[in-house]
Every structure is written in C-alpha cells, then in structure tokens.
Design a protein around this motif. Structure first.
Motif, PDB file in Angstrom:
ATOM      1  N   GLU A 138     -59.706  26.842  70.697  1.00 13.31           N
ATOM      2  CA  GLU A 138     -58.990  26.339  71.879  1.00 13.31           C
ATOM      3  C   GLU A 138     -57.987  27.357  72.410  1.00 13.31           C
ATOM      4  N   ASN A 139     -57.565  28.313  71.551  1.00 11.91           N
ATOM      5  CA  ASN A 139     -56.642  29.368  71.983  1.00 11.91           C
ATOM      6  C   ASN A 139     -57.367  30.592  72.534  1.00 11.91           C
TER       7      ASN A 139
ATOM      8  N   ASN B  68     -52.750  39.140  73.474  1.00 13.24           N
ATOM      9  CA  ASN B  68     -52.160  37.795  73.587  1.00 13.24           C
ATOM     10  C   ASN B  68     -53.025  36.711  72.952  1.00 13.24           C
ATOM     11  N   ILE B  69     -53.569  37.021  71.774  1.00 15.95           N
ATOM     12  CA  ILE B  69     -54.391  36.056  71.050  1.00 15.95           C
ATOM     13  C   ILE B  69     -53.550  35.483  69.920  1.00 15.95           C
ATOM     14  N   GLU B  70     -53.299  34.191  69.990  1.00 10.16           N
ATOM     15  CA  GLU B  70     -52.462  33.504  69.013  1.00 10.16           C
ATOM     16  C   GLU B  70     -53.280  33.165  67.761  1.00 10.16           C
ATOM     17  N   THR B  71     -52.681  33.418  66.601  1.00 13.86           N
ATOM     18  CA  THR B  71     -53.348  33.084  65.340  1.00 13.86           C
ATOM     19  C   THR B  71     -52.790  31.785  64.777  1.00 13.86           C
TER      20      THR B  71
ATOM     21  N   ALA C 178     -53.468  42.668  63.365  1.00 15.96           N
ATOM     22  CA  ALA C 178     -52.406  41.848  63.958  1.00 15.96           C
ATOM     23  C   ALA C 178     -51.943  42.451  65.282  1.00 15.96           C
ATOM     24  N   LYS C 179     -51.821  43.776  65.336  1.00 19.65           N
ATOM     25  CA  LYS C 179     -51.393  44.455  66.559  1.00 19.65           C
ATOM     26  C   LYS C 179     -52.433  44.288  67.668  1.00 19.65           C
ATOM     27  N   ALA C 180     -53.721  44.424  67.326  1.00 18.84           N
ATOM     28  CA  ALA C 180     -54.783  44.263  68.323  1.00 18.84           C
ATOM     29  C   ALA C 180     -54.786  42.845  68.888  1.00 18.84           C
TER      30      ALA C 180
END
Length: 122
Positions: free
Chosen positions: A24-25, A71-74, A64-66
């Motif tokens: 959904e993100n 702007n991809i939320e984990t 994590a940086k990529a």
C-alpha cells in the motif's frame, strides 16, 4: 522441550539485513526489485501484501539510503538473525510455542528471541 546453552543453535541462523515494504506504500514491484538489487540486496520476495528484501548486513545502509532517496517507507528495517530452515507448527504445538516465545520475550534478561518456526493460518 529443553533449552540449550547460549549460542548452541547459532549455526542454524544467518545474520541478515531485512526490509519489509507494504504494497500500500509502494506497489511498483519491478522498479523496487531493480533498485534494491542494484543497492546490494541478495533476495527480493513479493508476497500478497508486502515485499521482503534480504541482504548482507554490510549492505544495510546502501539499501536504506536507496529507499529513502526514492521516498519509499519501510514497515521494518533491521539487522536480524534469519533461520536457514523452518519447521511448521500446528494445533497444540503452535500454542505451546507461542506461550514459550511470549514468556521469553517478557523476561528482563532476554534481549532478542530468534526462532525457526512457522504457524499455518487457520
């Protein structure tokens, strides 16, 4: 069951960087897969509602940086112990395991609990 000595089953687990991203993100599977593989991921799994990315712990920061740059939320991002093999539990065995895991996690001296079981959804 019996509890073993500290570290006696460590050979059954590998230290891995694990990222979970909810669909959904972010739902562009192909783009996400290429992005994290380029950043150093070892494996990419697409499930019904999440993507699971695993990598060598050394590649945690690069992945994590990529993700952050795009702007991809984990939902989860951690370095943890992942089992090489799993055992499926059902019924009473699954209930007993959940009681044991809960008791271990609530104990003040326990920092982390790693297990190699899977419980089938009913």
């Amino acid at each position: 069951g019996n509890l073993g000595e500290t570290g006696c089953v460590g050979w059954m687990f590998q230290k891995k960087a694990v990222f979970i991203i909810e669909r959904e993100n972010y739902d562009d599977e192909e783009n996400l897969m290429m992005m994290v593989l380029d950043a150093g991921a070892d494996d990419f799994k697409a499930e019904d509602d999440v993507f699971e990315i695993t990598a060598d712990p050394q590649d945690f920061d690069a992945i994590a940086k990529a993700l952050e740059e795009n702007n991809i939320e984990t939902a989860e991002a951690e370095i943890t112990m992942v089992p090489d093999n799993t055992v499926t539990l059902v019924g009473k065995d699954a209930e007993k395991m959940m009681i044991l895991i809960d008791a271990l996690e609530e104990h003040d001296d326990v920092q982390n609990v790693y297990a190699n079981y899977e419980i089938e959804e009913a």
